[in-house]
Design an enzyme around this catalytic site. Structure first.
Site, short mmCIF file in Angstrom:
data_model
loop_
_atom_site.label_atom_id
_atom_site.label_comp_id
_atom_site.label_asym_id
_atom_site.label_seq_id
_atom_site.Cartn_x
_atom_site.Cartn_y
_atom_site.Cartn_z
N ILE A 192 -4.04 2.48 -12.30
CA ILE A 192 -3.62 2.32 -13.57
C ILE A 192 -4.75 2.17 -14.56
CG2 ILE A 192 -1.32 1.37 -12.64
CD1 ILE A 192 -2.64 -1.45 -13.02
N LEU A 221 -5.41 -2.50 -9.26
CA LEU A 221 -6.14 -1.40 -9.48
C LEU A 221 -5.07 0.00 -9.50
CD1 LEU A 221 -9.53 -1.51 -8.03
CD2 LEU A 221 -8.80 -2.08 -10.20
N GLU A 222 -4.05 -0.43 -8.53
CA GLU A 222 -3.08 0.82 -8.29
C GLU A 222 -1.86 0.68 -9.04
OE1 GLU A 222 -2.73 2.03 -3.88
OE2 GLU A 222 -4.25 0.41 -3.50
N MET A 223 -0.90 -0.07 -8.80
CA MET A 223 0.20 -0.36 -9.58
C MET A 223 0.37 -1.49 -10.40
SD MET A 223 2.88 1.50 -6.81
CE MET A 223 4.29 1.16 -8.05
#
Length: 244
Positions: free
Chosen positions: A8, A50-52
């Site tokens: 993201i 960091l991802e969702m």
């Protein structure tokens, strides 16, 4: 094909993302094995900042606004849309991503003519040099942990990151420093770059590094060429989707 995935807001992860293909056969998930199942793994990216950067409450709220999706969950699960059912649905889909009929599979089934002399020689060297001691089973890997640097210090000339600590981050045992899940070699010709750090850009580089640090060998050009040729026979195809 990236060294690290983009999350993201353009955030860059710190570890190379393994392939989801054939992941249902792996004995644990993530490089450090911190998830025991695909269902458990599915929650990781949702909560990772960091991802969702999300959480189950937010996910359930957003998906709950999708009436057709709610209906599909009600048809598939007695209790409808829940966090556990979302994880199960994702894992069930992932378990369908099985690649089949690689040329090596066909060779093992008796189609001896399907591999070239070079590829068969690569398979011989793969066995005789000791690669097969870690890369075996249905996944040609994916069923054990191993230290990265059994016969040499791979991390000697670099500043180590948290990700480099591997299984130690889960167990906090000193003997688990730099220990990782042995990756599957199925479809390996398609999944560059290689290793948890994405440092090897080609199969040739990966084979050279593995031989040096795991086997204590410096391979000849002929060794590398034949082993890479063998590894390229592990590329399979997805089975046709069942009619819906």
């Amino acid at each position: 094909g990236r060294q690290f995935s983009v999350g993201i807001g353009g955030a860059i992860g710190g570890i190379n993302a393994p392939s989801v293909f054939n992941s249902g056969f792996s004995f644990a998930q993530f490089w450090d094995g911190r998830a025991a199942s695909l269902e458990e793994q599915a929650a990781g990216p949702i909560h990772n900042p960091l991802e969702m950067g999300s959480n189950w409450a937010q996910v359930l709220q957003r998906l709950g606004a999708d009436a057709p999706l709610l209906e599909r969950f009600a048809n598939a699960y007695p209790d409808g849309l829940t966090a556990d059912n979302i994880a199960n649905a994702i894992a069930t889909f992932e378990r369908s991503l099985v690649t089949v009929n690689s040329r090596f599979d066909r060779y093992l089934r008796g189609e001896r003519q399907v591999l070239t002399v070079l590829e068969i020689d690569g398979y011989r060297r793969f066995r005789e040099f000791g690669c097969i001691s870690c890369h075996q089973g249905v996944l040609v890997g994916g069923n054990m942990y191993q230290k990265f640097g059994v016969l040499g210090d791979y991390f000697a000339d670099r500043t180590t990151t948290r990700e480099d600590l591997g299984r130690y981050n889960v167990t906090k045992r000193d003997e688990d420093r730099h220990v990782f899940k042995v990756p599957s070699l199925r479809n390996v010709a398609l999944t560059a770059p290689y290793f948890h750090d994405g440092a090897a850009l080609t199969l040739e580089q990966a084979v050279t590094v593995m031989a040096r640090y795991q086997l204590g060998r410096e391979l000849s050009g002929e060794d590398i060429e034949s082993i890479v040729a063998f590894l390229e026979t592990l590329t399979g195809s997805l089975p046709e989707a069942a009619p819906r």
